[in-house]
Design an enzyme around this catalytic site. Structure first.
Site, PDB file in Angstrom:
ATOM      1  N   SER A   1       0.828  -1.203   0.000  1.00 54.05           N
ATOM      2  CA  SER A   1       0.000   0.000   0.000  1.00 54.05           C
ATOM      3  C   SER A   1       0.863   1.253   0.000  1.00 54.05           C
ATOM      4  O   SER A   1       1.946   1.276   0.607  1.00 54.05           O
ATOM      5  CB  SER A   1      -0.859  -0.016   1.268  1.00 54.05           C
ATOM      6  OG  SER A   1      -1.423   1.245   1.472  1.00 54.05           O
TER       7      SER A   1
ATOM      8  N   TYR B   1      -2.010  -1.301  10.623  1.00 52.33           N
ATOM      9  CA  TYR B   1      -2.231  -1.830   9.267  1.00 52.33           C
ATOM     10  C   TYR B   1      -1.033  -1.493   8.364  1.00 52.33           C
ATOM     11  O   TYR B   1      -0.484  -2.371   7.685  1.00 52.33           O
ATOM     12  CB  TYR B   1      -3.520  -1.239   8.679  1.00 52.33           C
ATOM     13  CG  TYR B   1      -3.632  -1.441   7.189  1.00 52.33           C
ATOM     14  CD1 TYR B   1      -3.932  -2.698   6.659  1.00 52.33           C
ATOM     15  CD2 TYR B   1      -3.419  -0.385   6.289  1.00 52.33           C
ATOM     16  CE1 TYR B   1      -4.019  -2.895   5.284  1.00 52.33           C
ATOM     17  CE2 TYR B   1      -3.501  -0.577   4.921  1.00 52.33           C
ATOM     18  CZ  TYR B   1      -3.795  -1.828   4.428  1.00 52.33           C
ATOM     19  OH  TYR B   1      -3.863  -2.028   3.066  1.00 52.33           O
TER      20      TYR B   1
ATOM     21  N   LYS C   1       2.088  -3.926   6.351  1.00 52.60           N
ATOM     22  CA  LYS C   1       2.486  -3.908   4.937  1.00 52.60           C
ATOM     23  C   LYS C   1       4.009  -3.686   4.840  1.00 52.60           C
ATOM     24  O   LYS C   1       4.685  -4.372   4.066  1.00 52.60           O
ATOM     25  CB  LYS C   1       1.738  -2.805   4.181  1.00 52.60           C
ATOM     26  CG  LYS C   1       0.248  -3.064   4.056  1.00 52.60           C
ATOM     27  CD  LYS C   1      -0.039  -4.331   3.269  1.00 52.60           C
ATOM     28  CE  LYS C   1      -1.507  -4.671   3.219  1.00 52.60           C
ATOM     29  NZ  LYS C   1      -1.796  -5.982   2.634  1.00 52.60           N
TER      30      LYS C   1
HETATM   31  P1  NAD Z   1     -11.032  -7.042   0.750  1.00 54.57           P
HETATM   32  O1  NAD Z   1     -11.286  -7.064   2.212  1.00 54.57           O
HETATM   33  O2  NAD Z   1     -12.177  -6.796  -0.163  1.00 54.57           O
HETATM   34  O3  NAD Z   1     -10.331  -8.410   0.297  1.00 54.57           O
HETATM   35  C1  NAD Z   1      -9.470  -9.128   1.157  1.00 54.57           C
HETATM   36  C2  NAD Z   1      -9.936 -10.570   1.156  1.00 54.57           C
HETATM   37  O4  NAD Z   1      -9.068 -11.348   1.977  1.00 54.57           O
HETATM   38  C3  NAD Z   1     -11.347 -10.752   1.688  1.00 54.57           C
HETATM   39  O5  NAD Z   1     -12.098 -11.508   0.749  1.00 54.57           O
HETATM   40  C4  NAD Z   1     -11.156 -11.530   2.993  1.00 54.57           C
HETATM   41  O6  NAD Z   1     -12.238 -12.401   3.255  1.00 54.57           O
HETATM   42  C5  NAD Z   1      -9.859 -12.262   2.735  1.00 54.57           C
HETATM   43  N1  NAD Z   1      -9.042 -12.623   3.906  1.00 54.57           N
HETATM   44  C6  NAD Z   1      -8.580 -11.813   4.895  1.00 54.57           C
HETATM   45  N2  NAD Z   1      -7.818 -12.509   5.743  1.00 54.57           N
HETATM   46  C7  NAD Z   1      -7.782 -13.793   5.281  1.00 54.57           C
HETATM   47  C8  NAD Z   1      -7.147 -14.981   5.712  1.00 54.57           C
HETATM   48  N3  NAD Z   1      -6.395 -15.007   6.823  1.00 54.57           N
HETATM   49  N4  NAD Z   1      -7.321 -16.111   4.993  1.00 54.57           N
HETATM   50  C9  NAD Z   1      -8.085 -16.106   3.875  1.00 54.57           C
HETATM   51  N5  NAD Z   1      -8.704 -15.018   3.424  1.00 54.57           N
HETATM   52  C10 NAD Z   1      -8.554 -13.868   4.116  1.00 54.57           C
HETATM   53  O7  NAD Z   1      -9.861  -5.975   0.489  1.00 54.57           O
HETATM   54  P2  NAD Z   1      -9.280  -5.381  -0.866  1.00 54.57           P
HETATM   55  O8  NAD Z   1      -9.611  -3.938  -0.892  1.00 54.57           O
HETATM   56  O9  NAD Z   1      -9.652  -6.236  -2.002  1.00 54.57           O
HETATM   57  O10 NAD Z   1      -7.724  -5.494  -0.558  1.00 54.57           O
HETATM   58  C11 NAD Z   1      -6.931  -6.567  -1.015  1.00 54.57           C
HETATM   59  C12 NAD Z   1      -5.508  -6.370  -0.521  1.00 54.57           C
HETATM   60  O11 NAD Z   1      -5.021  -5.115  -1.014  1.00 54.57           O
HETATM   61  C13 NAD Z   1      -5.380  -6.313   0.998  1.00 54.57           C
HETATM   62  O12 NAD Z   1      -4.186  -6.976   1.383  1.00 54.57           O
HETATM   63  C14 NAD Z   1      -5.282  -4.827   1.281  1.00 54.57           C
HETATM   64  O13 NAD Z   1      -4.588  -4.580   2.472  1.00 54.57           O
HETATM   65  C15 NAD Z   1      -4.521  -4.331   0.070  1.00 54.57           C
HETATM   66  N6  NAD Z   1      -4.739  -2.897  -0.225  1.00 54.57           N
HETATM   67  C16 NAD Z   1      -6.024  -2.431  -0.379  1.00 54.57           C
HETATM   68  C17 NAD Z   1      -6.215  -1.071  -0.629  1.00 54.57           C
HETATM   69  C18 NAD Z   1      -7.612  -0.502  -0.789  1.00 54.57           C
HETATM   70  O14 NAD Z   1      -7.761   0.718  -0.707  1.00 54.57           O
HETATM   71  N7  NAD Z   1      -8.638  -1.318  -1.025  1.00 54.57           N
HETATM   72  C19 NAD Z   1      -5.125  -0.205  -0.745  1.00 54.57           C
HETATM   73  C20 NAD Z   1      -3.840  -0.719  -0.587  1.00 54.57           C
HETATM   74  C21 NAD Z   1      -3.663  -2.079  -0.330  1.00 54.57           C
HETATM   75  N1  UFG Z   2     -12.388  11.451   3.118  1.00 55.01           N
HETATM   76  C1  UFG Z   2     -13.371  12.350   3.476  1.00 55.01           C
HETATM   77  N2  UFG Z   2     -14.547  11.869   3.957  1.00 55.01           N
HETATM   78  C2  UFG Z   2     -14.803  10.530   4.088  1.00 55.01           C
HETATM   79  C3  UFG Z   2     -13.790   9.617   3.707  1.00 55.01           C
HETATM   80  C4  UFG Z   2     -12.590  10.112   3.235  1.00 55.01           C
HETATM   81  O1  UFG Z   2     -13.183  13.557   3.368  1.00 55.01           O
HETATM   82  O2  UFG Z   2     -15.891  10.157   4.548  1.00 55.01           O
HETATM   83  C5  UFG Z   2     -11.112  11.953   2.562  1.00 55.01           C
HETATM   84  C6  UFG Z   2      -9.893  11.593   3.387  1.00 55.01           C
HETATM   85  O3  UFG Z   2      -9.671  12.548   4.397  1.00 55.01           O
HETATM   86  C7  UFG Z   2      -8.804  11.570   2.317  1.00 55.01           C
HETATM   87  C8  UFG Z   2      -9.539  11.095   1.067  1.00 55.01           C
HETATM   88  O4  UFG Z   2     -10.920  11.350   1.303  1.00 55.01           O
HETATM   89  O5  UFG Z   2      -8.333  12.877   2.079  1.00 55.01           O
HETATM   90  C9  UFG Z   2      -9.354   9.601   0.794  1.00 55.01           C
HETATM   91  O6  UFG Z   2      -9.674   8.856   1.956  1.00 55.01           O
HETATM   92  P1  UFG Z   2      -9.892   7.276   1.936  1.00 55.01           P
HETATM   93  O7  UFG Z   2     -10.296   6.863   3.310  1.00 55.01           O
HETATM   94  O8  UFG Z   2     -10.785   6.902   0.814  1.00 55.01           O
HETATM   95  O9  UFG Z   2      -8.455   6.715   1.547  1.00 55.01           O
HETATM   96  P2  UFG Z   2      -7.034   6.878   2.275  1.00 55.01           P
HETATM   97  O10 UFG Z   2      -6.139   7.581   1.315  1.00 55.01           O
HETATM   98  O11 UFG Z   2      -7.164   7.439   3.628  1.00 55.01           O
HETATM   99  O12 UFG Z   2      -6.573   5.355   2.437  1.00 55.01           O
HETATM  100  C10 UFG Z   2      -6.736   4.385   1.394  1.00 55.01           C
HETATM  101  C11 UFG Z   2      -6.961   3.002   2.028  1.00 55.01           C
HETATM  102  C12 UFG Z   2      -5.713   2.554   2.755  1.00 55.01           C
HETATM  103  C13 UFG Z   2      -4.544   2.599   1.799  1.00 55.01           C
HETATM  104  C14 UFG Z   2      -4.394   3.985   1.170  1.00 55.01           C
HETATM  105  C15 UFG Z   2      -3.331   3.946   0.113  1.00 55.01           C
HETATM  106  O13 UFG Z   2      -8.048   3.055   2.942  1.00 55.01           O
HETATM  107  O14 UFG Z   2      -5.891   1.232   3.189  1.00 55.01           O
HETATM  108  O15 UFG Z   2      -5.619   4.374   0.551  1.00 55.01           O
HETATM  109  O16 UFG Z   2      -3.102   5.208  -0.403  1.00 55.01           O
HETATM  110  F1  UFG Z   2      -3.416   2.302   2.475  1.00 55.01           F
END
Ligand code: NAD
Ligand code: UFG
Length: 332
Positions: A124, A148, A152
């Site tokens: 991330s 979290y 990572k």
């Molecule tokens: P998500 O929660 O939709 O998907 C994660 C999946 O992993 C889920 O289906 C959950 O059931 C499964 N899971 C969790 N722990 C498990 C375990 N121990 N065994 C088996 N399954 C398990 O999340 P996502 O948004 O699709 O994110 C996927 C990956 O990308 C994550 O590692 C997350 O940290 C990373 N990531 C997400 C974002 C974002 O903004 N969505 C940003 C940066 C990194």
């Molecule tokens: N924000 C608002 N109101 C809300 C939600 C978010 O103003 O209700 C703003 C936040 O302050 C930020 C922007 O919208 O400025 C984006 O916020 P998000 O919560 O959508 O995303 P973040 O950038 O905080 O974090 C996300 C994921 C993290 C990941 C990161 C990587 O949640 O897991 O992106 O850049 F690590």
């Protein structure tokens, strides 16, 4: 090639499963469904017309993981499975450290034991902390503000050390920026439990009338309009980035940003959503959210140079596809 996709029923995983199948990979999905539904497998099969093998297992359980590895001749692993709610990670750090780090170690160990040499990891942009934008892969990491983010950074370090000791192990550490949107057919997308933490699902729920208004966290940041700036990337572009990473893996551990390279403020995103969908999104400005950085966007030149990959879809497409999915959500 047979690719194990952990977390493949989740948001990014399900879109990546579609992209992998469309690129000709065979996939095996492992997910414990703690944050997703098994119906995602049907949707992936429906979209691609391909078969998917699914195991409902917890990937921190070494025995279950080894049984899966012994049943399939795997060529690679994409490890999405993890817990991802930043705020929750502050409240229950042990669950986050245990789940996210042990799963990475169990899977890497199984790769060693069964001779699987390709590994792609979901990292991330949060690992950059409060560095200066644009974030470049060569930057020193700054402490993140939550467990979290630390999981990572630690998983990246563990995989890097394993690759150092085993030069034939090829690892891509993919640092995602802000994935949003959904598949254009509206069948798969992001369906968070409870009140969304992230901006786009919050906006779509306001548009639907499930929530009354958006709360914009601060308008006094040093950005164009004072609201937080992020690098929103369409989840399908991100999914295609995984296929490109897998196709271009090389020995050792290598870090890649997956973003668009463009920053969009909260108010710009709200305006784009209104323009894309013709729906007004009421909002109010409230205090900053603790732990937020002002700006977070990527330098994307490395993935372009090494994978020939760039994100193609713009912010309007992201808003349109996110809204289409939200509208269809009752059938999900
Ligand atoms: P998500 O929660 O939709 O998907 C994660 C999946 O992993 C889920 O289906 C959950 O059931 C499964 N899971 C969790 N722990 C498990 C375990 N121990 N065994 C088996 N399954 C398990 O999340 P996502 O948004 O699709 O994110 C996927 C990956 O990308 C994550 O590692 C997350 O940290 C990373 N990531 C997400 C974002 C974002 O903004 N969505 C940003 C940066 C990194
Ligand atoms: N924000 C608002 N109101 C809300 C939600 C978010 O103003 O209700 C703003 C936040 O302050 C930020 C922007 O919208 O400025 C984006 O916020 P998000 O919560 O959508 O995303 P973040 O950038 O905080 O974090 C996300 C994921 C993290 C990941 C990161 C990587 O949640 O897991 O992106 O850049 F690590």
């Amino acid at each position: 090639m047979n690719i194990l996709v952990t977390g493949g029923t989740g948001y990014i995983g399900s879109h990546t499963c579609v992209a992998l199948l469309e690129a000709g990979y065979n996939i095996i999905v492992a997910d414990n469904l703690c944050n997703s539904r098994v119906e995602a497998i049907d949707k992936i099969q429906q979209i691609t017309n391909e078969d998917v093998t699914f195991y409902q297992i917890d990937v921190i359980e070494e025995k279950s993981v080894e049984t899966l590895f012994s049943k399939h001749k795997l060529d690679g692993v994409i490890h999405f499975a993890g817990l991802k709610a930043v705020g929750e990670s502050v409240k229950i750090p042990i669950s986050y450290y245990y789940n996210n780090i042990v799963s990475t170690m169990v899977l890497a160990k199984a790769c060693q034991k069964f001779g699987v040499k390709r590994f792609v990891f979901s990292s991330s942009a949060t690992v950059y902390g409060d560095n200066t934008v644009p974030f470049v892969e060569t930057m020193d990491l700054l402490p993140t503000t939550n467990p979290y983010g630390e999981t990572k950074a630690m998983s990246e370090k563990i995989l890097t050390d394993i690759a150092k000791a085993n030069p034939e192990f090829s690892v891509a550490l993919l640092r995602y920026f802000n994935p949003v949107g959904a598949h254009a057919n509206g069948l798969i997308g992001e369906a968070p439990n409870g009140i969304p933490n992230n901006l786009m699902p919050y906006v779509t729920q306001v548009a639907k009338g499930k929530l009354d208004k958006l709360r914009v966290f601060g308008n006094d940041y040093p950005t164009t309009d004072g609201t937080g700036v992020r690098d929103y990337i369409h989840v399908l572009d991100l999914a295609e980035g995984h296929v490109a990473a897998l196709d271009n893996l090389k020995e050792g551990a290598h870090i890649y940003n997956l973003g668009t390279g463009k920053g969009t403020s909260v108010l710009e995103l709200v305006k784009a959503f209104e323009d894309a969908n013709g729906i007004e999104v009421p909002y109010e400005i409230v205090d900053r959210r603790p732990g937020d950085v002002a700006s977070c966007y990527a330098d994307v030149s490395k993935a372009k140079k090494e994978f020939g990959w760039t994100a193609k879809r713009d912010i309007i497409a992201m808003c349109r596809d996110a809204w289409r999915f939200e509208k269809n959500l009752k059938s999900y």
